[in-house]
Design a protein around this motif. Structure first.
Motif, PDB file in Angstrom:
ATOM      1  N   ALA A 122       0.825  -1.662  -0.097  1.00  0.00           N
ATOM      2  CA  ALA A 122       0.133   0.151  -0.161  1.00  0.00           C
ATOM      3  C   ALA A 122       1.137   1.617   0.140  1.00  0.00           C
ATOM      4  O   ALA A 122       0.506   2.000  -0.834  1.00  0.00           O
ATOM      5  N   LYS A 123       1.804   1.474   1.213  1.00  0.00           N
ATOM      6  CA  LYS A 123       2.542   2.776   0.941  1.00  0.00           C
ATOM      7  C   LYS A 123       3.154   3.213  -0.491  1.00  0.00           C
ATOM      8  O   LYS A 123       3.617   3.751  -0.828  1.00  0.00           O
ATOM      9  N   GLY A 124       3.548   1.708  -1.436  1.00  0.00           N
ATOM     10  CA  GLY A 124       4.307   1.700  -2.778  1.00  0.00           C
ATOM     11  C   GLY A 124       4.156   2.041  -3.338  1.00  0.00           C
ATOM     12  O   GLY A 124       3.977   3.634  -4.308  1.00  0.00           O
ATOM     13  N   ASN A 125       2.813   1.907  -3.933  1.00  0.00           N
ATOM     14  CA  ASN A 125       1.404   2.234  -4.257  1.00  0.00           C
ATOM     15  C   ASN A 125       0.961   3.715  -4.020  1.00  0.00           C
ATOM     16  O   ASN A 125       0.899   4.797  -4.735  1.00  0.00           O
ATOM     17  N   ALA A 126       1.046   4.629  -3.018  1.00  0.00           N
ATOM     18  CA  ALA A 126       0.204   5.448  -2.735  1.00  0.00           C
ATOM     19  C   ALA A 126       1.963   6.470  -2.835  1.00  0.00           C
ATOM     20  O   ALA A 126       1.508   8.251  -3.244  1.00  0.00           O
ATOM     21  N   GLN A 127       3.129   6.245  -2.337  1.00  0.00           N
ATOM     22  CA  GLN A 127       4.593   6.613  -3.527  1.00  0.00           C
ATOM     23  C   GLN A 127       3.793   7.320  -5.011  1.00  0.00           C
ATOM     24  O   GLN A 127       4.958   8.182  -5.096  1.00  0.00           O
ATOM     25  N   GLU A 128       3.608   5.597  -5.198  1.00  0.00           N
ATOM     26  CA  GLU A 128       3.464   6.554  -7.156  1.00  0.00           C
ATOM     27  C   GLU A 128       2.223   6.904  -7.454  1.00  0.00           C
ATOM     28  O   GLU A 128       2.773   7.709  -8.290  1.00  0.00           O
ATOM     29  N   ALA A 129       1.599   6.972  -6.645  1.00  0.00           N
ATOM     30  CA  ALA A 129       0.792   8.392  -7.104  1.00  0.00           C
ATOM     31  C   ALA A 129       0.809   9.361  -6.391  1.00  0.00           C
ATOM     32  O   ALA A 129       0.249  10.652  -6.559  1.00  0.00           O
ATOM     33  N   GLY A 130       2.401   9.843  -5.793  1.00  0.00           N
ATOM     34  CA  GLY A 130       1.943  11.024  -5.196  1.00  0.00           C
ATOM     35  C   GLY A 130       1.342  10.840  -3.773  1.00  0.00           C
ATOM     36  O   GLY A 130       1.320  12.429  -3.568  1.00  0.00           O
TER      37      GLY A 130
END
Ligand code: SAH
Length: 376
Positions: free
Chosen positions: A269-277
């Motif tokens: 989830a953290k990785g996805n959130a980072q990718e989305a900014g």
């Protein structure tokens, strides 16, 4: 070409939410099963692709006619002005479906439609060649037969709109982004209120909430197949992408939390959130639901817990639902929304929902249980 019959397809049950989104963009629409129909221009096609959070795809209808025989399908398809729709050297793969129709062989229908388009295009290509070059951008065609009526459509989205362009990884049972956005939009949440998903998995629901909270168009980070098309005005794409940028409210503070018992899911989830900014906008925490403690008022919980459909999972899931009932019961100013297919959810949770709404999670029939909070 400046007027189109534009069709936003969506999951059954989400039509009214998509219609509301379409109206918010400023377009009148009609609702049908699994779709919302708009009479609009190129700009409407572009803006619907960029902004609709709960629709699957944006298609344009090229023609609709009765087709009881292959001859009829061929002739009527050939009459359509394909030279306007398919650019020089465009590729045009044809997919199909057939429901309750005489022409029941889908591969044959696809072949006939393909051949009819080739014949039409040959008339308009000066080289006089016996075949049609397909080396350019793709114009995906669909022939859909329903009760002997053929509808010929062109898909303007390309990959489905649930692909927002920032999911790096997913868990075992991710919810589709389009459904996650619908779950958020069915609540009374406004961006000034706290928001929690205590079984957040790969973070789909909290990410959709963050996009909604800052008014960020779900398509901000991806491409659409029709951006490549010859008849699409590139200026309209540029203007509409600028509008996306202008309307985004990056300064809106958000209090969004995602937690999950599984630390691997929290990493994802953290990785996805980072990718989305969104690294700074959403807090993630590895935690079991039972340990959730809340000291704010008027918040919203939206969650898609496990359903206990797999053998062996049931006792654990039923305990989770009992835990939810206990942990959420002191939160009387919070509104709580839970999606599950479990037939005895309310009994285990220990409270009757204020309202239930039937929704499909893929092919699984679920209920969206809503417990409205008391305003403080
Ligand atoms: N909406 C999520 C998927 C949720 S699946 C997504 O799109 O990815 C259900 C999640 O509940 C799983 O990630 C699982 O790890 C979590 N879960 C199961 N039991 C839990 C518990 N007791 N406390 C917190 N999370 C739990």
């Amino acid at each position: 070409m400046n007027k189109f019959k534009i069709i936003a397809t969506c999951a059954m049950g989400l039509e009214a939410i998509v219609a509301k989104e379409v109206r918010a963009l400023g377009y009148d629409c009609q609702v049908d099963n699994g779709k919302v129909i708009v009479q609009g221009d190129q700009k409407a096609i572009v803006r619907m692709n960029l902004w609709l959070r709960c629709a699957d795809r944006i298609k344009v209808e090229i023609g609709q006619f009765s087709a009881l025989s292959f001859d009829e399908l061929f002739e009527r398809t050939k009459e359509l002005p394909w030279e306007l729709y398919i650019g020089t050297n465009g590729k045009f793969p044809v997919i199909g479906k057939s429901v309750k129709s005489q022409l029941s062989s889908v591969p044959d229908c696809q072949r006939i439609v393909k051949k009819a388009i080739v014949e039409r295009i040959k008339l308009y290509r000066s080289e006089g060649a016996d075949w049609v070059e397909e080396s350019g951008p793709t114009y995906p065609i669909e022939v859909a037969l329903l009760k002997d009526k053929a509808t010929i459509l062109m898909d303007t989205s390309g990959s489905g709109l649930h692909k927002r362009g920032f999911r790096l990884d997913q868990g075992e049972a991710p919810i589709k982004e389009t459904l996650a956005a619908a779950l958020v939009q069915l609540t009374n949440w406004t961006p000034d209120k706290p928001f929690i998903d205590p079984c957040c998995g790969s973070g789909t629901i909290v990410l959709e909430a963050a996009l909604i909270g800052q008014n960020i168009a779900p398509g901000f980070n991806r491409e659409f197949i029709s951006e490549q098309w010859q008849w699409m005005d590139q200026g309209i794409w540029n203007e509409s992408r600028q509008e996306v940028e202008d309307l985004a409210n990056y300064d809106q503070p958000l209090q969004i939390i995602g937690s999950d018992i599984d630390h691997k899911m929290i990493q994802i989830a953290k990785g996805n959130a980072q990718e989305a900014g969104f690294s700074d906008l959403i807090s993630f925490k590895q935690m079991q639901l039972k340990d959730l403690r809340v000291n704010t008022l008027n918040g919203v919980i939206v969650t898609n817990p496990p359903y206990g459909e797999r053998l062996g999972d049931k006792p654990e899931v039923e305990q989770l639902y009992r835990d939810m009932g206990e942990v959420f019961s002191p939160l009387d100013t919070w509104s709580i929304y839970i999606l599950t297919s479990h037939p005895h959810f309310e009994q285990l949770y220990g409270k009757k929902a204020t309202k239930k709404r039937k929704l499909f999670n893929g092919f699984i029939k679920t209920d969206y249980y809503q417990f409205w909070g008391n305003k403080k």
